[in-house]
Each structure stands twice: as structure tokens, then as C-alpha cells.
Write a protein that holds these residues in place. Structure first.
Motif, PDB file in Angstrom:
ATOM      1  N   LYS A  27      32.371  40.384  32.310  1.00 51.44           N
ATOM      2  CA  LYS A  27      32.652  40.360  30.876  1.00 51.44           C
ATOM      3  C   LYS A  27      31.825  39.307  30.159  1.00 51.44           C
ATOM      4  O   LYS A  27      31.237  39.559  29.116  1.00 51.44           O
ATOM      5  CB  LYS A  27      34.139  40.075  30.659  1.00 51.44           C
TER       6      LYS A  27
ATOM      7  N   GLU B  49      49.855  32.249  38.276  1.00 56.42           N
ATOM      8  CA  GLU B  49      48.512  31.903  37.807  1.00 56.42           C
ATOM      9  C   GLU B  49      47.757  33.154  37.360  1.00 56.42           C
ATOM     10  O   GLU B  49      47.031  33.146  36.379  1.00 56.42           O
ATOM     11  CB  GLU B  49      47.713  31.177  38.905  1.00 56.42           C
ATOM     12  N   MET B  50      47.942  34.202  38.161  1.00 56.29           N
ATOM     13  CA  MET B  50      47.259  35.447  37.845  1.00 56.29           C
ATOM     14  C   MET B  50      47.755  36.000  36.508  1.00 56.29           C
ATOM     15  O   MET B  50      46.967  36.501  35.709  1.00 56.29           O
ATOM     16  CB  MET B  50      47.483  36.474  38.952  1.00 56.29           C
TER      17      MET B  50
ATOM     18  N   SER C  13      35.448  40.610  37.762  1.00 60.61           N
ATOM     19  CA  SER C  13      35.656  41.244  36.454  1.00 60.61           C
ATOM     20  C   SER C  13      35.318  40.274  35.316  1.00 60.61           C
ATOM     21  O   SER C  13      34.655  40.636  34.343  1.00 60.61           O
ATOM     22  CB  SER C  13      37.108  41.695  36.273  1.00 60.61           C
ATOM     23  N   LEU C  14      35.808  39.037  35.452  1.00 62.76           N
ATOM     24  CA  LEU C  14      35.595  38.061  34.372  1.00 62.76           C
ATOM     25  C   LEU C  14      34.120  37.704  34.211  1.00 62.76           C
ATOM     26  O   LEU C  14      33.622  37.614  33.092  1.00 62.76           O
ATOM     27  CB  LEU C  14      36.423  36.799  34.638  1.00 62.76           C
TER      28      LEU C  14
ATOM     29  N   ARG D 241      41.334  28.144  34.157  1.00 65.53           N
ATOM     30  CA  ARG D 241      42.419  28.987  34.677  1.00 65.53           C
ATOM     31  C   ARG D 241      42.025  29.634  36.003  1.00 65.53           C
ATOM     32  O   ARG D 241      42.817  29.765  36.926  1.00 65.53           O
ATOM     33  CB  ARG D 241      42.742  30.096  33.672  1.00 65.53           C
TER      34      ARG D 241
ATOM     35  N   GLU E 215      43.001  38.303  29.801  1.00 66.55           N
ATOM     36  CA  GLU E 215      41.556  38.136  29.911  1.00 66.55           C
ATOM     37  C   GLU E 215      40.964  39.167  30.867  1.00 66.55           C
ATOM     38  O   GLU E 215      39.968  39.812  30.584  1.00 66.55           O
ATOM     39  CB  GLU E 215      41.243  36.729  30.464  1.00 66.55           C
ATOM     40  N   VAL E 216      41.610  39.307  32.031  1.00 71.92           N
ATOM     41  CA  VAL E 216      41.083  40.197  33.061  1.00 71.92           C
ATOM     42  C   VAL E 216      41.181  41.642  32.606  1.00 71.92           C
ATOM     43  O   VAL E 216      40.257  42.429  32.798  1.00 71.92           O
ATOM     44  CB  VAL E 216      41.827  39.995  34.398  1.00 71.92           C
TER      45      VAL E 216
ATOM     46  N   ASP F 293      41.105  42.812  29.604  1.00 75.96           N
ATOM     47  CA  ASP F 293      39.992  42.987  28.675  1.00 75.96           C
ATOM     48  C   ASP F 293      38.698  43.184  29.440  1.00 75.96           C
ATOM     49  O   ASP F 293      37.918  44.097  29.173  1.00 75.96           O
ATOM     50  CB  ASP F 293      39.812  41.706  27.836  1.00 75.96           C
ATOM     51  N   ALA F 294      38.482  42.294  30.403  1.00 71.12           N
ATOM     52  CA  ALA F 294      37.240  42.314  31.166  1.00 71.12           C
ATOM     53  C   ALA F 294      37.074  43.645  31.870  1.00 71.12           C
ATOM     54  O   ALA F 294      35.989  44.216  31.914  1.00 71.12           O
ATOM     55  CB  ALA F 294      37.225  41.172  32.182  1.00 71.12           C
ATOM     56  N   GLN F 295      38.173  44.189  32.426  1.00 73.16           N
ATOM     57  CA  GLN F 295      38.064  45.447  33.145  1.00 73.16           C
ATOM     58  C   GLN F 295      37.694  46.579  32.217  1.00 73.16           C
ATOM     59  O   GLN F 295      36.921  47.453  32.564  1.00 73.16           O
ATOM     60  CB  GLN F 295      39.356  45.738  33.911  1.00 73.16           C
TER      61      GLN F 295
ATOM     62  N   LEU G 209      48.681  34.393  34.010  1.00 72.98           N
ATOM     63  CA  LEU G 209      48.132  33.612  32.909  1.00 72.98           C
ATOM     64  C   LEU G 209      46.738  34.068  32.494  1.00 72.98           C
ATOM     65  O   LEU G 209      46.341  33.909  31.350  1.00 72.98           O
ATOM     66  CB  LEU G 209      48.114  32.120  33.276  1.00 72.98           C
ATOM     67  N   ILE G 210      45.987  34.616  33.464  1.00 73.13           N
ATOM     68  CA  ILE G 210      44.666  35.123  33.063  1.00 73.13           C
ATOM     69  C   ILE G 210      44.656  36.642  32.959  1.00 73.13           C
ATOM     70  O   ILE G 210      43.616  37.265  32.800  1.00 73.13           O
ATOM     71  CB  ILE G 210      43.518  34.652  34.000  1.00 73.13           C
TER      72      ILE G 210
ATOM     73  N   TYR H 238      36.023  46.261  29.428  1.00 67.74           N
ATOM     74  CA  TYR H 238      34.639  46.005  29.060  1.00 67.74           C
ATOM     75  C   TYR H 238      33.722  46.467  30.188  1.00 67.74           C
ATOM     76  O   TYR H 238      32.728  47.151  29.984  1.00 67.74           O
ATOM     77  CB  TYR H 238      34.469  44.497  28.825  1.00 67.74           C
ATOM     78  N   PHE H 239      34.113  46.085  31.382  1.00 65.45           N
ATOM     79  CA  PHE H 239      33.404  46.411  32.606  1.00 65.45           C
ATOM     80  C   PHE H 239      33.190  47.924  32.724  1.00 65.45           C
ATOM     81  O   PHE H 239      32.082  48.412  32.945  1.00 65.45           O
ATOM     82  CB  PHE H 239      34.261  45.889  33.765  1.00 65.45           C
TER      83      PHE H 239
END
Lengths: 209, 209, 209, 209
Positions: free
Chosen positions: A162, B188-189, A158-159, A174, B195-196, B198-200, B191-192, B202-203
Motif C-alpha cells: 500500500k 495488536e493485529m 500488504s502494508l 504498530r 490499515e491492513v 485498506d491495504a488489501q 489495532l492495525i 488497494y493491493f
């Protein structure tokens, strides 16, 4: 569009058949009361939009052709998820022995992970499909990975989409940390693997009585 | 056995219906091009052997009865897996608003994880099933968890079965470390996550054009 | 197209849910070792091209709207096939008693077959769908028919499409004779119905022992 | 029971694979906008109770063995239903040409219907299944029939079961008349077959534009 549908039909058929066949591996292990290396299976025919992107990238003409069938090896794609890293080798060995497909290439991104952190085992196979006009042989890609590898890979995918492959440094960091956490989980799981495999056998035997 | 089949029939029907309904949540999010909190769904009717074990544990008679239907709340069981810890709250909120089921109890083993390391969010619902003899209301349990929680839980389940709940210290330690690794991956997941997400979006938007 | 996808989503969800629910009727009868009135179930969301044709025919605007949802009652369509003509009444009675849907109209083309020879029982229902934005009530059509009625209807449908509803006399005659043959088969089957129902019960009982 | 499960596993796998493969035939015809000879497919592994009855009938020992695998040829059974009698020959020709199975016997109960009135085309095939222990070749039976033949056959099957093959004269007469009605329907359908085939092509072509 009609031409693409006809071109993609044997790939769709192959994905349907291979899903049933790979699920059969799981059923057999379960029946014999031993740990099954196959957790679950997914499959898909590559969407036309992704085929198009690939032709751009490789400067090929976007039309159904033999050349395209040879160059884009993952038009038919299968994915096998497993609990433990060691299960991957078991599955690869099983696939190599089958008579209904031929393994023609293997790429080991587990021993040699990609710079991004990507880990997975890729196999390219030749697979014959029976159509109403006779036999057609197609290429298909089978990816084999643990649940943790799969989890991380779907996030990375996904990233990358983008940022079109150009991740900002911060996000790249990250993602690396998440890859480490996924790797760590696989490591810890490997350490209790033999215990769990025993337990699963015991569990199944118990159920039968 | 015939009596048990008749008793369990509405539970089987409920599981089939709820799987379709919960999968529908996923489809709707996808259609609207927003991050979907639902990764995948599984469901099962509790096997008779497990119902039997439960009656032993609680000193109940092993026979189909109203009391049994009230006491064993997970005869019909659904499980929803998500990518991120935050998705769990989104799903719970969605379930609370539905008119075709009633949430009667919630147990949050995420804020308050079990001593074993088990994390998951449990919901008990009342669900009406239409039979050929009229409406029957049953109880069902919906478990909501991340992929990492689910992974760990399936390992712990096998080990507990083998040792009948009395894990040797050594194995207990290893299991704890695996729980920490799973927790770490979820952290960890998270934390991003933004971002993800958003990416999805956008995707998906990109796909549409 | 995006607007249509969103508009049609609850219809798709309703078809999926109703298929599972109607199949459940079949399972229940089988479990109780009595003749099941349900042979098999099909379902579909009306294709956009057919919705378009309907708007032309009725001089409506072709766009997602409340008016369209009210006027075109078979956007969600289910079909129940049975072995015997008498099974149809049994199914209708069962549907009327359900609490998860409301029968708002019935059209009996069996007592009153259409001039073309078409026989079938149509029911229009109101059905509530839970979406991520709340409850939406939609209309759906359930057609109930014997296997012979269904066979004939599928042939007639193709022919009408070809000739745009204006069948040449010769073909119209042949279609009538086929309708008579289908009707005759239903009649003969009705005559041995009680025998067969008995036999099915015996058959099931025998299996159980 | 464990032994039987292991013995029957490749048959179950074969039925699953063959269902997907035969459905593929249907999809291909549809994609090419020509009349499809395949209406729908069913498949099953012969229940243990029926295998037991067969061993009694043939005075064989009831246990998993090579002899049993050779003598009972329909342990894996597939059924293909078609709209028209002429479709049956088309399907048989298609099956004979496939490389993933070998037709070893054909029984034509359509040209030569059984005294009972039973009509159907039976094919026995050899089919290789890939297991985790290597390739296993099994026998399977494929029955090909029209919808009307299938309808009648399911009724006859129930009645024979009830009367253990000794139908009372009266019922036998009724069953004959139903067989005639089914035959008649197939005849009438054949007469409009070319018209309908044309119409289906037209219908599909129309959809595409």
C-alpha cells in the motif's frame, strides 16, 4: 504471452512436485509417531506482474531469458510452516540431505531478523525438471517459518504494498508492536515445546492401540 | 464396521460439500477486491475412536443410532480460520443468511472464554444431504477462530490428551501465558486491522490494472 | 472482464459443488457393494470464447445479462460417464429425486441419436447457489453417456471444430464407421452386463471379508 | 500393520510423485498446441489383500521384506490412458528418456496380446524416493493403454475375480466378442487419427488467438 507460458511451465511443474515431496515429509513423521516439524505447505509460481516489478527494480529487460532465470531466484516459491522455532533447523537439515535437489544458498533471517521485524529462513535450491524435450534445471526458493512469523509477514506484505515501502511512522510503530507480540508467542510456545512434543507422541501412540 | 461406514457416509459427504461451499465464500470476497474474512478452511469426520470416547463419557451405547446422531453434534466438523477477531462476526452473519443450512445453536467462547483460556466461536447447523435413498438431515459443527486462537487450541488439545484433562500446575501456568501471548497478538493485529484492510483493497485493485 | 468474472462466479461455484455431489453418488454405491452406475465425473465452466461464439450464432449481445443466462443453458456443464448403457437410466432417476436441484428439461439423444452419430443423454437443471449477497439460481447442463459414447464425441468435437461443421464426405464416412464401432462395443458390453454386475458385487463382498 | 504401513510409505510417496510427473507430460503437450498422447492418469498402491494373494500364489512369506519388494513389481502401480494406439509408443519413448527413473523391463501385450484378449503395454521402473532416513529405491509398474483397452480390461478383471480365473465357456465367448469390438474401435480410431491430430492442433491454435 505464449513465450512466458512456455518459460514458466517447468517452474509450475517444479512447484507441483515439490509440494507433494514436502507434504511427504509430514506424512512420514506422522507415521512414525513423532512430532512433525511440518505444519503445512504452500507453493506458487511468481505472478507475471511481480516478475515485471522485479525487472524494473533491477533494470533488467522483461523477457524470458537465462539471465532472468538466474537473477530472480524465487520464480518457483515454496513455504513451509512449523509450530515451533526449533522445527526450522530440523527441516533445513532434512532438505540438505535430499538427493533430488541441491541447496545452493541459505539466508537466516531468524538469527538476524530484518530491520522491519521480518523473520524467516530462506533456502535457494537447484531442482532438475524432466520435460518432454529433456531435463531443465531451475532455481527455487523455500521459505521456512513458524505460524506466528507467517502471520506477521502476510500483514507486513500488504502494508508495504500500500505504502510502496514507505510506511508512515505511526503504522511502522504498530507493525513493530505486532512483530513483538508474534515473537513473544513463539517464545512462550518454545517454553512448552518439549511438553507438547511428548504429548503428541503419547497422543499418536494412544491412537494406534 | 460396515454399519458405521454406512452411518458416517452422509457426514463425510456433508464435510466435503461444506468445505467447497465455505471456500466459495473466500473466492467471492477475493473477486470483489475486498478484505476476505476467511483465511482457510479445514474439515473432518470425527474418528470412530473419539466417538467411542464420547459415548463412554456420556454413558451411551456405542452403536449407530438416532440418539447418537442427536447427542454428538460434531460428528461432521468444519473449522474456519480468519486473520482478525472482527472477521468472525462477519462470517457468522453470512452463515445465518444461507438457505442451504440452518443455524440451530451458537456458543460464543470469545466474549466468554473458557477457564482454560480457550477462545473460539461455535455454531451448530442442520444440513440436508441427498443420498441415493433420499434426503438425510444431519447436524454439523462449525468452529470459527483467528489464526492465533487456532494455534493455541491445537497445543492445548495435545496437552490435555496427554494428561487426560488433569494438567500439572506448572504446565497449566505455561499454557496460560501462551494464551495471553496469543490474545495479545490478536489485540495488536486488531489495532492495525483497518490499515491492513485498506491495504488489501488497494493491493487487489492495483493487481487488476 | 471484471464484469464477466463476477457473472461467472456462481457458475464456477455450482460446478465445484455439483462435482462433489455427483462423486458422492459413486461413493455411496461402492459402500453398499453394488454396481455403481457412475464411472467418473468431469465439469467445466464454458470458456468465454465459446460463450462469444454462441452469442454470434444466436445474434445476441455479448454481455453478462439475464437473457444470456436463460438462453445459454450449458454455461455450467457437468458430464457423467458410465460403463453400461443401462446405467444412464439409473442416474437420471437418481437426479430426478434430489431436493437440491430441479430437472427442468431432458433430451434423449440415445433413443434418438443425432444424424452425426452423436449419442448422449442431456438434462437441464435449476440449481440454487448461496453467495455473499444472497441466493442466486442458475441453469446447468448434465450430460450422461457411456465411455464409448464419450470417446467418440470427443473425436467428433475436434473434427467439427477444424472443418467448422462442414466435414468432407470422406471424413464424415470414417466418423460414421467409428460411431458404429463405439455403438457395437456398447452392445457387446450390454450382453455381459448382468454377469459383470454380479461379479462386481461378488468382488466387493469378497474384499470385505 | 504398523510394519506394513512403514514398508508401504515410500510406495505411496512414489505413486503421488509419479502421478504429478505424468500429468505434467500432458500439460506440456497442451501448452505447445500439439496432440497430447496422455488422456488421463490413475495410480494406486496395491491393497494388502492383493499382496497377500500374490504371496500365496508364489509361495512366499507374507511379511515386509526385500525379497517381496523385488518379486512383486507392481506394489506401486500407475496407468496412462491414451486416445490412439500410436500414442503408446510416444509415451514409452518419453519415459525412456527421463533422468528421474530407470526403465528396467518392458512387456508388450499389444503386439503380443494375451490369450484372454488382454492388450496393454507394461513398463517396470526403478524409482528413487527421498525419505526422512535417506534415499530408498523402489520398483513400480506403469501400464499404458488406449481407452478401449482399459474399458475391456476392467470388465475382464471383475469377471476373472468372480470365477477365480475359470470362466465358463459362454462367458468366455462373450468376453472375446467384446475384446474384438474394443479392438475394432481402436482400429477405426487409428484410421482418422491423423485428421484428428490436425484438428486438435488447429483447435488449440484457434483458441489462442
Amino acid at each position: 504471452m505464449g513465450q512466458w507460458s512456455l518459460f514458466l511451465q517447468p517452474y509450475k511443474q517444479a512447484v507441483d512436485e515439490l509440494k507433494i515431496k514436502l507434504k511427504g515429509i509430514r506424512s512420514q513423521y506422522e507415521l512414525e509417531d513423532v512430532h512433525t516439524p511440518v505444519e503445512f505447505i504452500t507453493g506458487r509460481v511468481k505472478p507475471l506482474a511481480s516478475i515485471y516489478d522485479k525487472t524494473l527494480e533491477r533494470e533488467m529487460v522483461f523477457e524470458p531469458s537465462e539471465q532472468l532465470a538466474e537473477e530472480i531466484q524465487d520464480i518457483a516459491g515454496l513455504r513451509i510452516m512449523c509450530q515451533f522455532v526449533d522445527d526450522i533447523a530440523t527441516i533445513v537439515a532434512t532438505l540438505r540431505k535430499r538427493n533430488d535437489l541441491e541447496v545452493i544458498e541459505e539466508r537466516d533471517y531468524i538469527s538476524h531478523k530484518k530491520p522491519s521485524g521480518y523473520r524467516s529462513y530462506h533456502i535457494i535450491i537447484k531442482y532438475p525438471v524432466q520435460t518432454i524435450h529433456g531435463e531443465v534445471t531451475i532455481l527455487a526458493e523455500i521459505q521456512i517459518r513458524t505460524l506466528a512469523m507467517n502471520f506477521w509477514a502476510s500483514i507486513e506484505h500488504s502494508l508495504n504494498y500500500k505504502y510502496e515501502g514507505e510506511l508512515p511512522t505511526e503504522i511502522s510503530h504498530r507493525l513493530e508492536r505486532a512483530a513483538e507480540a508474534a515473537f513473544r508467542l513463539d517464545e512462550e510456545m518454545s517454553l512448552i515445546r518439549d511438553e507438547v512434543k511428548d504429548a503428541q507422541m503419547y497422543f499418536s501412540a494412544f491412537k494406534e492401540t
